[in-house]
Design an enzyme around this catalytic site. Structure first.
Site, PDB file in Angstrom:
ATOM      1  N   LEU A 131      -0.774  -7.623 -10.055  1.00  0.00           N
ATOM      2  CA  LEU A 131      -2.000  -6.984 -10.523  1.00  0.00           C
ATOM      3  C   LEU A 131      -2.056  -5.546 -10.034  1.00  0.00           C
ATOM      4  O   LEU A 131      -1.591  -5.236  -8.934  1.00  0.00           O
ATOM      5  CB  LEU A 131      -3.228  -7.744 -10.025  1.00  0.00           C
ATOM      6  CG  LEU A 131      -3.371  -9.188 -10.490  1.00  0.00           C
ATOM      7  CD1 LEU A 131      -4.795  -9.675 -10.248  1.00  0.00           C
ATOM      8  CD2 LEU A 131      -3.009  -9.381 -11.946  1.00  0.00           C
ATOM      9  N   GLY A 176       1.016 -11.271  -9.088  1.00  0.00           N
ATOM     10  CA  GLY A 176       0.922 -11.314 -10.547  1.00  0.00           C
ATOM     11  C   GLY A 176       2.295 -11.291 -11.214  1.00  0.00           C
ATOM     12  O   GLY A 176       2.450 -11.772 -12.344  1.00  0.00           O
ATOM     13  N   ASN A 200       1.705 -13.716  -2.785  1.00  0.00           N
ATOM     14  CA  ASN A 200       1.449 -13.140  -1.463  1.00  0.00           C
ATOM     15  C   ASN A 200      -0.004 -12.684  -1.288  1.00  0.00           C
ATOM     16  O   ASN A 200      -0.313 -11.895  -0.411  1.00  0.00           O
ATOM     17  CB  ASN A 200       2.389 -11.945  -1.230  1.00  0.00           C
ATOM     18  CG  ASN A 200       2.162 -10.817  -2.223  1.00  0.00           C
ATOM     19  OD1 ASN A 200       1.795 -11.072  -3.363  1.00  0.00           O
ATOM     20  ND2 ASN A 200       2.367  -9.587  -1.789  1.00  0.00           N
ATOM     21  N   GLU A 201      -0.917 -13.188  -2.133  1.00  0.00           N
ATOM     22  CA  GLU A 201      -2.302 -12.720  -2.115  1.00  0.00           C
ATOM     23  C   GLU A 201      -2.913 -12.730  -0.716  1.00  0.00           C
ATOM     24  O   GLU A 201      -3.644 -11.809  -0.343  1.00  0.00           O
ATOM     25  CB  GLU A 201      -3.183 -13.568  -3.047  1.00  0.00           C
ATOM     26  CG  GLU A 201      -3.031 -13.269  -4.520  1.00  0.00           C
ATOM     27  CD  GLU A 201      -1.813 -13.916  -5.155  1.00  0.00           C
ATOM     28  OE1 GLU A 201      -0.981 -14.504  -4.430  1.00  0.00           O
ATOM     29  OE2 GLU A 201      -1.686 -13.824  -6.382  1.00  0.00           O
TER      30      GLU A 201
END
Ligand SMILES: CCC/C=C/C(=O)SCCNC(=O)CCNC(=O)[C@H](O)C(C)(C)COP(=O)([O-])OP(=O)([O-])OC[C@H]1O[C@@H](n2cnc3c(N)ncnc32)[C@H](O)[C@@H]1OP(=O)([O-])[O-]
Length: 325
Positions: A131, A176, A200-201
């Site tokens: 993202l 993303g 890996n958010e």
């Protein structure tokens, strides 16, 4: 569900025509928006395969414009009865193939400025950086809601696609980027230890949405997903293969040819039985999002607007900047 997808698609199509970026048409064999190049392979009249190449410099982040163009391109392919398989990959390995871009949008203005001369540099070795952090930082709740709706749309379109989708992962694929890959039916990754893939958010101080978590669980299993999501693990190719994030790892120069040969095997299966099987496997997971899309959008917009989350994203962006030294 179909109605919701069609309505969202109309919104995206309107946005797309406003962008008016189509720049290359070569019969039915090649079309391009500004950020997605689509090439088809195979003789006219026969079954053809399309290759969707991301080219959103510098790092193929999933900006709102990219998402819009991507979904429009995918819909075009879905509607073309001669296309049965689509390969997702990055165009970024083509050094020097830089795109001259008018610096009109806010995010691009920033990048173009950094890139003295108005040319955006494509970086090789990146499938997608995920993202676009600049869509989630320093904007207002209405923008976050619009952005998240487009992210959901991308995921739904890919996850429920009737096409055979494969990703040829020729570079780093965090968050993303990994989303794009795990919606596919098959994933082949270049054997380069510099490339990593995963969700890996948590490292950014944010949380993967429940529907992406479900997609991850369906791909690598509950325990592996639970651990990888908490730790925000980015797997190098050999580990990604071991845990099942990808299905094959091959030498970098063979990623494309290998993906084509695996695609040929999948296309030997009758479409109707393969598609029904895919729907049977995926529908319940997608329906979980479809029935609470609006709530998920509101949840994201309020979560990402929090001061603490904005602060985390700011720190992460600073870290990215300073890593270059
Ligand atoms: C749907 C579920 C939830 C999903 C959440 C997400 O996806 S969250 C996203 C999770 N994604 C990540 O955590 C990936 C974060 N990115 C990376 O780890 C690395 O950039 C890389 C490995 C992709 C490329 O390494 P490299 O050494 O080749 O390149 P570099 O590092 O020098 O970057 C070049 C320029 O691009 C910029 N930029 C980079 N990424 C983004 C972005 N996503 N957005 C916007 N901009 C981004 C970077 O700031 C820099 O700008 P500068 O300084 O020139 O003004």
């Amino acid at each position: 569900m179909a109605m919701a997808l069609r309505a969202a698609s109309r919104v995206l199509l309107r946005a797309g025509s406003r962008l008016g970026r189509r720049e290359a048409v070569d019969g039915a064999r090649r079309f391009a928006n500004k950020r997605v190049l689509v090439e088809t392979e195979g003789a006219a009249g026969a079954t053809r395969i399309a290759v969707m190449k991301f080219r959103n410099p510098p790092v193929n982040s999933l900006s709102l414009d990219f998402l819009t163009e991507f979904v429009i391109s995918l819909e075009k392919l879905e509607n073309d009865k001669s296309i049965r398989g689509v390969i997702l990959t990055s165009d970024s390995l083509k050094r020097g193939n830089q795109t001259k871009v008018a610096a009109t949008e806010k995010t691009e203005e920033k990048r173009a400025t950094r890139d003295h001369g108005g040319r955006l540099q494509e970086r090789p070795g990146i499938f997608s950086a995920g993202l676009d952090l600049l869509e989630m930082y320093g904007r207002n709740p209405a923008h976050y809601a619009e952005y998240w709706k487009a992210v959901q749309e991308l995921w739904l379109r890919l996850y429920l696609s009737s096409l055979t989708l494969m990703s040829a992962i020729n570079g780093a694929s965090p968050a993303g980027g990994c989303l794009l890959a795990i919606t596919c039916d098959y994933r082949i990754m270049a054997d380069n230890p510099k490339y990593t893939i995963g969700l890996n958010e948590s490292l950014l101080g944010i949380v993967a949405p429940f529907w992406l978590k479900d997609n991850y669980v369906n791909t690598i299993g509950h325990r592996a997903a639970e651990r990888a999501l908490q730790l925000g693990t980015l797997f190098p190719p050999a580990e990604a293969l071991k845990v099942g994030v990808v299905d094959e790892v091959v030498p970098e120069d063979q990623v494309h040819s290998k993906t084509l040969s695996v695609m040929a095997k999948w296309l030997a299966i009758p479409d109707h039985s393969r598609q029904l099987t895919k729907t049977m496997m995926r529908k319940a997971t997608a329906d979980n999002l479809i029935k609470q899309r609006e709530a998920d959008i509101q949840n994201f917009a309020s979560f990402i607007s929090r001061d603490s989350i904005q602060k985390s994203l700011h720190m992460y962006l600073e870290k990215l900047k300073h890593k270059k030294g």
